[in-house]
Design a protein around this motif. Structure first.
Motif, PDB file in Angstrom:
ATOM      1  N   ALA A   1       0.825  -1.209   0.000  1.00  0.00           N
ATOM      2  CA  ALA A   1       0.000   0.000   0.000  1.00  0.00           C
ATOM      3  C   ALA A   1       0.861   1.262   0.000  1.00  0.00           C
ATOM      4  O   ALA A   1       0.492   2.275  -0.591  1.00  0.00           O
ATOM      5  CB  ALA A   1      -0.944   0.003   1.202  1.00  0.00           C
ATOM      6  N   ASP A   2       2.004   1.196   0.652  1.00  0.00           N
ATOM      7  CA  ASP A   2       2.907   2.356   0.666  1.00  0.00           C
ATOM      8  C   ASP A   2       4.207   1.982  -0.039  1.00  0.00           C
ATOM      9  O   ASP A   2       4.864   1.020   0.350  1.00  0.00           O
ATOM     10  CB  ASP A   2       3.184   2.792   2.106  1.00  0.00           C
ATOM     11  CG  ASP A   2       1.962   3.456   2.725  1.00  0.00           C
ATOM     12  OD1 ASP A   2       1.687   4.616   2.367  1.00  0.00           O
ATOM     13  OD2 ASP A   2       1.274   2.805   3.533  1.00  0.00           O
TER      14      ASP A   2
ATOM     15  N   LEU B   1       1.385   4.452 -14.087  1.00  0.00           N
ATOM     16  CA  LEU B   1       0.036   5.021 -13.976  1.00  0.00           C
ATOM     17  C   LEU B   1       0.118   6.379 -13.280  1.00  0.00           C
ATOM     18  O   LEU B   1       0.675   6.492 -12.187  1.00  0.00           O
ATOM     19  CB  LEU B   1      -0.869   4.068 -13.187  1.00  0.00           C
ATOM     20  CG  LEU B   1      -2.355   4.443 -13.077  1.00  0.00           C
ATOM     21  CD1 LEU B   1      -3.005   4.577 -14.449  1.00  0.00           C
ATOM     22  CD2 LEU B   1      -3.101   3.421 -12.237  1.00  0.00           C
TER      23      LEU B   1
ATOM     24  N   ASN C   1       2.161  12.561  -8.704  1.00  0.00           N
ATOM     25  CA  ASN C   1       2.323  12.983  -7.321  1.00  0.00           C
ATOM     26  C   ASN C   1       3.811  12.832  -6.974  1.00  0.00           C
ATOM     27  O   ASN C   1       4.614  12.427  -7.831  1.00  0.00           O
ATOM     28  CB  ASN C   1       1.381  12.210  -6.370  1.00  0.00           C
ATOM     29  CG  ASN C   1       1.606  10.704  -6.413  1.00  0.00           C
ATOM     30  OD1 ASN C   1       2.609  10.241  -6.952  1.00  0.00           O
ATOM     31  ND2 ASN C   1       0.688   9.948  -5.854  1.00  0.00           N
TER      32      ASN C   1
ATOM     33  N   THR D   1       5.158   9.296  -7.835  1.00  0.00           N
ATOM     34  CA  THR D   1       5.305   8.892  -9.239  1.00  0.00           C
ATOM     35  C   THR D   1       6.293   9.790  -9.983  1.00  0.00           C
ATOM     36  O   THR D   1       6.965   9.321 -10.904  1.00  0.00           O
ATOM     37  CB  THR D   1       3.955   8.858  -9.995  1.00  0.00           C
ATOM     38  OG1 THR D   1       3.407  10.168 -10.052  1.00  0.00           O
ATOM     39  CG2 THR D   1       2.966   7.916  -9.313  1.00  0.00           C
TER      40      THR D   1
ATOM     41  N   PHE E   1      -1.877   0.417  -3.233  1.00  0.00           N
ATOM     42  CA  PHE E   1      -3.112   1.089  -2.807  1.00  0.00           C
ATOM     43  C   PHE E   1      -3.915   1.478  -4.051  1.00  0.00           C
ATOM     44  O   PHE E   1      -5.094   1.137  -4.177  1.00  0.00           O
ATOM     45  CB  PHE E   1      -2.768   2.320  -1.965  1.00  0.00           C
ATOM     46  CG  PHE E   1      -3.972   3.047  -1.424  1.00  0.00           C
ATOM     47  CD1 PHE E   1      -4.554   2.645  -0.230  1.00  0.00           C
ATOM     48  CD2 PHE E   1      -4.520   4.127  -2.089  1.00  0.00           C
ATOM     49  CE1 PHE E   1      -5.670   3.314   0.280  1.00  0.00           C
ATOM     50  CE2 PHE E   1      -5.623   4.797  -1.597  1.00  0.00           C
ATOM     51  CZ  PHE E   1      -6.202   4.387  -0.409  1.00  0.00           C
ATOM     52  N   VAL E   2      -3.251   2.162  -4.962  1.00  0.00           N
ATOM     53  CA  VAL E   2      -3.902   2.557  -6.219  1.00  0.00           C
ATOM     54  C   VAL E   2      -4.299   1.307  -7.008  1.00  0.00           C
ATOM     55  O   VAL E   2      -5.399   1.225  -7.552  1.00  0.00           O
ATOM     56  CB  VAL E   2      -2.961   3.470  -7.048  1.00  0.00           C
ATOM     57  CG1 VAL E   2      -3.493   3.663  -8.456  1.00  0.00           C
ATOM     58  CG2 VAL E   2      -2.782   4.810  -6.351  1.00  0.00           C
TER      59      VAL E   2
ATOM     60  N   ASN F   1      -5.087  -1.642  -5.951  1.00  0.00           N
ATOM     61  CA  ASN F   1      -6.278  -2.251  -5.358  1.00  0.00           C
ATOM     62  C   ASN F   1      -7.541  -1.522  -5.805  1.00  0.00           C
ATOM     63  O   ASN F   1      -8.551  -2.144  -6.138  1.00  0.00           O
ATOM     64  CB  ASN F   1      -6.155  -2.214  -3.825  1.00  0.00           C
ATOM     65  CG  ASN F   1      -7.391  -2.761  -3.139  1.00  0.00           C
ATOM     66  OD1 ASN F   1      -8.414  -2.082  -3.042  1.00  0.00           O
ATOM     67  ND2 ASN F   1      -7.333  -3.997  -2.684  1.00  0.00           N
ATOM     68  N   ILE F   2      -7.470  -0.203  -5.834  1.00  0.00           N
ATOM     69  CA  ILE F   2      -8.653   0.583  -6.202  1.00  0.00           C
ATOM     70  C   ILE F   2      -8.985   0.410  -7.685  1.00  0.00           C
ATOM     71  O   ILE F   2     -10.151   0.252  -8.054  1.00  0.00           O
ATOM     72  CB  ILE F   2      -8.472   2.060  -5.781  1.00  0.00           C
ATOM     73  CG1 ILE F   2      -8.577   2.129  -4.251  1.00  0.00           C
ATOM     74  CG2 ILE F   2      -9.505   2.965  -6.433  1.00  0.00           C
ATOM     75  CD1 ILE F   2      -8.115   3.408  -3.631  1.00  0.00           C
ATOM     76  N   VAL F   3      -7.973   0.382  -8.532  1.00  0.00           N
ATOM     77  CA  VAL F   3      -8.195   0.160  -9.972  1.00  0.00           C
ATOM     78  C   VAL F   3      -8.836  -1.209 -10.200  1.00  0.00           C
ATOM     79  O   VAL F   3      -9.827  -1.355 -10.919  1.00  0.00           O
ATOM     80  CB  VAL F   3      -6.869   0.270 -10.752  1.00  0.00           C
ATOM     81  CG1 VAL F   3      -7.043  -0.204 -12.200  1.00  0.00           C
ATOM     82  CG2 VAL F   3      -6.356   1.701 -10.734  1.00  0.00           C
TER      83      VAL F   3
ATOM     84  N   LYS G   1     -10.478  -3.133  -8.046  1.00  0.00           N
ATOM     85  CA  LYS G   1     -11.828  -3.226  -7.475  1.00  0.00           C
ATOM     86  C   LYS G   1     -12.823  -2.452  -8.337  1.00  0.00           C
ATOM     87  O   LYS G   1     -13.982  -2.832  -8.453  1.00  0.00           O
ATOM     88  CB  LYS G   1     -11.845  -2.641  -6.057  1.00  0.00           C
ATOM     89  CG  LYS G   1     -10.964  -3.399  -5.076  1.00  0.00           C
ATOM     90  CD  LYS G   1     -11.751  -4.330  -4.194  1.00  0.00           C
ATOM     91  CE  LYS G   1     -10.877  -5.059  -3.207  1.00  0.00           C
ATOM     92  NZ  LYS G   1     -10.464  -4.193  -2.091  1.00  0.00           N
TER      93      LYS G   1
END
Lengths: 318, 318
Positions: A148-149, A180, A190, A193, A231-232, A234-236, A238
């Motif tokens: 996640a981090d 990404l 950010n 990245t 983290f990102v 997982n969200i993509v 899901k």
């Protein structure tokens, strides 16, 4: 080759897993043999119920099972005779060539790190997920959720690990690796990245093609490997699951949206550990278990762990 | 009420904007009047071509236009007679009640920060995006892209700002605010969201309902306001755009997927500044411009900036 399978893992274990094993049986290569880890009586019962000849597989007895409610990190040590623990010890002793489970992701990771361990030089292992592309192909997203981090050097290494997977397992020559981000331009991103982009741009370990935006990840036009933190990722992942669920719920009949069905992919290998470890979805169906087993065979055949070692070794001497 | 519109902003300006203005004209409330910022001759030509009576709007002449190739932060100062700069100065002097543009997002933000400025106490303004829900409603995602790197207290405040918007503009009483994370459990997250969760849990400024996962954001069952940093928000938003494009490309005819069409929403207000500022999509069509203008009217009517001021003031005295 010997493929280890945790029969006690997953929401519908052991019955569903045994039925998945049965379905995989006919599709494995001649020299591949499955080794089922779990309670031998429960396995025997499930096999008898399914009408599957027990002589066609090996059974490695384990008296315990790690449940979804167990603390993943502690369970691996607190349940030394669990199917996951017994499986990993067999993997470490090379009694099996790969190990797959639809059980606790956390326990699988702890097991991998405690027994076969990371390949030397790998900062953090990662897991890919498959992203269907409108051109009919598949792209990989790494990391799909383990970390996640992340630090910039981790993202950069995920690019290399993903490229090794894409080349050796998916057969993509010189895979295009993209990062990404919130814009295609190099200066978009950010802090994480932006720093990762600078490292990736200068890496000679893979074919970096720059940033990719979220609206381009399904079209196959830019990248074969898409790098992000877990983290990102997982969200993509899901969100793609949600789209599949929505399409289903809305009665949309479409081949492309059907390819978002995770059952088609059956699990994700852990990239960066010293053996083949594949983690299936907790809700795995019979079909998903079957695909998980076939995928494990494919990853063993591709000698993924060896390829990672060679790449890191070359890298160290470069 | 006077609604300012940048006629020079967007890929197809000024013609598309003028046609959007014309379509909005019939749908605005009686007391609403549009003020068009841009080159008066170009506007007159576009209006004549469109057969639109120039007396129905006011025109504020601006000799310059900020182009997409211009550096957004610098352009605002280097082009003091641009439609965006002239519009913002009118907004600051309260000659107009709100200002909307489908032009450079960066220049719009710089303009907002230089002229009307943030509401005192707002750490960083943010922008929401609308997420269609399977139950027919809309949820808000904040921040949809303004702040790529966030601190925990920013995410917490986005929760409050999003809730104010949801209540006052969307009419949702006591909106449910959730934090986008990689697991529903409180202990799931990255370092940023874990810290933000702790703050949000203790906040009395909004109705915090905990974490929400990426596969739940389209179903309306958990949250009305979904909080994330602008990097993640951009990726979620773009991924939704991709799904709309895919559905379109695949010939999927479905009402729900059609609701992913950004043209239906027409732009996002900047929440947390001392006036009404609405930023449209650069590719805005006539329909999108029309909706952007109607949305600006709605945000002015809702007195969003006033509501934010009151909330922060109460907060400071709490």
């Amino acid at each position: 080759m010997r493929i280890g399978i945790d029969v006690m893992g997953g929401d519908h274990a052991p019955e569903t897993v045994v039925q998945g094993v049965m379905q995989a049986y006919g599709e494995l290569a001649k020299g591949s043999r499955m080794v089922l880890f779990g309670d031998k009586e429960k396995i025997a019962t499930a096999m008898a119920q399914a009408g599957f000849d027990a002589a066609q597989v090996d059974i490695a007895h384990a008296t315990q099972a790690i449940e979804m409610g167990d603390h993943p990190a502690k369970a691996f040590q607190q349940k030394p005779d669990s199917s996951i623990a017994v499986g990993f010890h067999a993997l470490a002793k090379k009694e099996i060539d790969g190990f797959a489970s639809a059980g606790s992701t956390g326990a699988m990771l702890v097991g991998a790190m405690y027994t076969v361990k990371s390949v030397e030089g790998v900062v953090r292992p990662c897991i890919p997920t498959f992203i269907p592309q409108a051109n009919g192909k598949l792209a990989l997203l790494v990391d799909a959720g383990l970390n996640a981090d992340c630090k910039p050097e981790m993202l950069c290494q995920f690019g290399m690990l993903g490229a090794i997977y894409a080349k050796n397992v998916l057969g993509i020559e010189n895979p295009r690796v993209a990062l990404l981000s919130n814009g295609q331009e190099e200066e978009k991103g950010n802090l994480l990245t932006l720093a990762a982009h600078a490292l990736m741009k200068n890496s000679r370990n893979f074919n970096f093609v720059g940033n990719i935006e979220g609206n381009k990840i399904y079209f196959g036009t830019i990248a074969d490997v898409i790098v992000c933190d877990g983290f990102v990722g997982n969200i993509v992942l899901k969100q793609a699951e949600a789209m599949y669920a929505l399409a289903h719920e809305q009665g949309v009949k479409n081949e492309f949206f059907d390819r978002f069905n995770y059952e088609l992919y059956g699990g994700t290998p852990v990239i960066g550990v010293n053996s083949t470890v594949v983690i299936g979805h907790g809700h795995s169906s019979i079909q998903a278990v079957k695909v998980m087993i076939l995928q494990t065979e494919r990853v063993i055949k591709a000698q993924l762990a060896e390829k990672v070692k060679i790449a890191l070794n070359n890298n160290a001497h470069a």
